[in-house]
Design a protein around this motif. Structure first.
Motif: not given
Length: 241
Positions: A183-195
């Motif tokens: 979740n944290q990676v998705a919040r801080t990385t462009q074009n990445v979403e957490y499902i």
């Protein structure tokens, strides 16, 4: 290569080697499995034959807008289920039962990026924790997977599906920690979403897989078609953009 054979050599190891909360637990930072002989058998009998099938199929289809990849939970997202959940979409499955973050990293170019996808959907990590892999190692492998995908094309959308609950206590203890990282990676990385799927697939009052998703064969690691309906429901709004 049947999925049954792929899964037959990927059973859980002993509890003591995957209980991250045991005072005597020591995480595993080496390549492969703790049981090297069985890991070699898995690579020879399951992983490599499946990759050969994927290579043959990739040369035939050339491109796919959406590629799913990861471990057996992706592998078991069968074509008829994918067609049902994502009608009219160009979707390809490149999951392999037993895959870990390190083995997915090693094959992401040939199996996934060769298809020039616009979207890559990833579910990975459970088999790492079955082996008691060091959490930092799994996290770094995941970051390397993202980096490799975006080094090919930074516009590729990456969807990280939460590792879902199982009926294995030791996995249910460590997986939420890993999901927080995703979740944290998705919040801080462009074009990445957490499902997020952990929350809706667990029992309301316990960190274990809800009965409605249990497979009829007593399988403690995987879920039934209702689970893939959850995946479809969660992913469709993103894949329709």
């Amino acid at each position: 290569m049947s999925i049954a054979l792929v899964l037959s050599v990927t059973n859980c190891n002993s509890t003591s080697k995957r209980d991250y909360f045991d005072s005597n637990f020591k995480c595993f930072a080496e390549p492969g499995w703790r049981d090297d002989a069985n890991f070699k058998k898995y690579i020879e009998k399951a992983w490599l034959p499946t990759r050969l099938l994927y290579a043959k199929d990739n040369s035939k289809i050339k491109r796919s807008d959406i590629v799913f990849t990861g471990d057996s939970l992706v592998h078991l997202f069968l074509p008829n289920l994918m067609a049902k959940e994502f009608p009219g979409k160009s979707v390809t499955n490149r999951g392999i039962g037993g895959d870990m973050s390190e083995t997915l990293l090693s094959r992401i170019d040939d199996d996934v990026l060769r298809l020039e996808p616009k979207t890559v959907v990833i579910e990975i990590g459970g088999n790492d924790f079955i082996q008691g892999k060091c959490l930092s190692l799994v996290q770094n492998n995941l970051l390397s997977i993202i980096k490799k995908i975006h080094s090919r094309n930074h516009q590729i959308r990456i969807f990280l599906i939460a590792v879902p609950p199982t009926r294995v206590k030791e996995l249910n203890q460590i997986v939420p920690v890993y999901n927080l990282f995703l979740n944290q990676v998705a919040r801080t990385t462009q074009n990445v979403e957490y499902i997020e799927v952990w929350d809706i697939m667990r029992k309301p009052d316990a960190p274990t897989l809800s009965e409605e998703f249990i497979r009829p064969n007593g399988d403690s690691l995987h879920f039934n078609e209702k689970g893939y309906e959850i995946w479809g429901k969660k992913l469709r709004p993103y894949l329709q953009k």
